[in-house]
Design a protein around this motif. Structure first.
Motif, PDB file in Angstrom:
ATOM      1  N   TYR A   9      11.413  -5.740  -4.836  1.00  0.00           N
ATOM      2  CA  TYR A   9      10.439  -6.183  -4.044  1.00  0.00           C
ATOM      3  C   TYR A   9      10.295  -5.169  -2.883  1.00  0.00           C
ATOM      4  O   TYR A   9      10.499  -5.461  -1.566  1.00  0.00           O
ATOM      5  CB  TYR A   9      10.573  -7.539  -3.527  1.00  0.00           C
ATOM      6  CG  TYR A   9      10.518  -8.704  -4.612  1.00  0.00           C
ATOM      7  CD1 TYR A   9       9.426  -8.774  -5.240  1.00  0.00           C
ATOM      8  CD2 TYR A   9      11.724  -9.143  -5.177  1.00  0.00           C
ATOM      9  CE1 TYR A   9       9.271  -9.742  -6.244  1.00  0.00           C
ATOM     10  CE2 TYR A   9      11.683 -10.192  -6.072  1.00  0.00           C
ATOM     11  CZ  TYR A   9      10.414 -10.431  -6.727  1.00  0.00           C
ATOM     12  OH  TYR A   9      10.532 -11.223  -7.765  1.00  0.00           O
ATOM     13  N   ALA A  10      10.346  -3.614  -3.568  1.00  0.00           N
ATOM     14  CA  ALA A  10      10.651  -2.743  -2.275  1.00  0.00           C
ATOM     15  C   ALA A  10       9.060  -2.070  -2.016  1.00  0.00           C
ATOM     16  O   ALA A  10       9.141  -1.130  -1.622  1.00  0.00           O
ATOM     17  CB  ALA A  10      11.304  -1.675  -2.702  1.00  0.00           C
ATOM     18  N   GLY A  11       8.002  -2.661  -2.179  1.00  0.00           N
ATOM     19  CA  GLY A  11       6.688  -2.166  -1.783  1.00  0.00           C
ATOM     20  C   GLY A  11       6.466  -2.002  -0.295  1.00  0.00           C
ATOM     21  O   GLY A  11       7.072  -2.801   0.273  1.00  0.00           O
ATOM     22  N   ARG A  12       5.961  -0.848   0.043  1.00  0.00           N
ATOM     23  CA  ARG A  12       5.489  -0.552   1.399  1.00  0.00           C
ATOM     24  C   ARG A  12       4.714  -1.491   1.955  1.00  0.00           C
ATOM     25  O   ARG A  12       4.663  -1.792   3.036  1.00  0.00           O
ATOM     26  CB  ARG A  12       5.379   0.939   1.497  1.00  0.00           C
ATOM     27  CG  ARG A  12       5.373   1.395   3.021  1.00  0.00           C
ATOM     28  CD  ARG A  12       5.070   2.860   3.059  1.00  0.00           C
ATOM     29  NE  ARG A  12       5.934   3.520   2.471  1.00  0.00           N
ATOM     30  CZ  ARG A  12       6.089   5.057   2.625  1.00  0.00           C
ATOM     31  NH1 ARG A  12       5.336   5.573   3.308  1.00  0.00           N
ATOM     32  NH2 ARG A  12       7.311   5.617   2.002  1.00  0.00           N
ATOM     33  N   ASP A  13       3.766  -1.868   1.118  1.00  0.00           N
ATOM     34  CA  ASP A  13       2.610  -2.784   1.461  1.00  0.00           C
ATOM     35  C   ASP A  13       2.982  -4.128   1.718  1.00  0.00           C
ATOM     36  O   ASP A  13       3.017  -4.621   0.450  1.00  0.00           O
ATOM     37  CB  ASP A  13       1.433  -2.370   0.800  1.00  0.00           C
ATOM     38  CG  ASP A  13       0.243  -3.188   1.306  1.00  0.00           C
ATOM     39  OD1 ASP A  13       0.311  -4.372   1.897  1.00  0.00           O
ATOM     40  OD2 ASP A  13      -0.994  -3.040   1.034  1.00  0.00           O
TER      41      ASP A  13
END
Length: 207
Positions: A9-13
């Motif tokens: 869960y490393a999404g920037r958004d």
């Protein structure tokens, strides 16, 4: 001994990340305890061969940035696949990752050589379906939390800065999960005019 970790869960958004978490909850995948989340895995999962064995027909690859902290504390960058059992993911994300080998490229790039173009580096994955390769993931590191956040996150969670391999984030799927017969993942630096890639097939064991 080398330690292995994966950041989930490393999404920037962050808004889209939470939307994705809600979508996964609808199919039974438990909500993570934190975002991003860190998973400690067995280093024996690292696989640099051209084939991995999996159980059943519902596993899939996932192109990942991989940071390698060597014995001197120097940081290398490469590509890997966080291959995961999607059925088991509804029971335990940790177990779904631990049950599958983690393909990893043999070639690396020094972090110092690409740090200034980090967000522009391409990350992609193709999937083999019925003998044909299809685009599965395509994006840049800009889709993932910034490098400084990755490093701060690892420090906060006491990940060692030596002898550690960290699968550090992926880009969105183009059309959802595809359970193929093989996966081809890569990173590409325009600055260095260099691509590092892996390609592996699946040996699907009967359940």
């Amino acid at each position: 001994m080398v330690k292995l970790f994966a950041i989930g869960y490393a999404g920037r958004d962050k808004e889209k990340t939470w939307e994705h978490i809600e979508e996964l909850k609808e199919i039974g995948v438990p909500e993570p305890s934190s975002v991003p989340e860190l998973y400690a895995l067995s280093p024996s999962l690292i696989d640099q061969s051209e084939e991995i064995s999996v159980v059943g027909n519902k596993t899939s690859g996932e192109a990942e940035i991989v940071l390698i902290f060597d014995e001197n504390g120097d940081v290398k960058v490469t590509v890997g696949s966080d291959h995961t059992d999607r059925d088991l993911e509804t029971v335990s994300i940790q177990k779904s990752k631990q049950i599958c080998d983690k393909p990893l490229a043999k070639e690396t790039i020094d972090l110092a050589d690409i740090e200034d173009e980090w967000d522009d580096i391409k990350l992609y994955c193709d999937v083999l379906v019925d003998g044909e390769w299809q685009k599965y993931q395509e994006g840049t590191f800009a889709s993932i939390i910034p490098l400084v956040e990755i490093l701060n996150f690892l420090e906060k969670h006491d990940v060692p800065k030596k002898d550690a391999i960290v699968y550090s984030g992926t880009v969105p799927l183009i059309n959802g999960f595809v359970y193929g017969d093989g996966y081809r993942c890569g990173i590409h630096s325009d600055k260095l005019n260099k691509t590092i890639s892996i390609e592996y097939k699946l040996d699907k064991l009967k359940e």
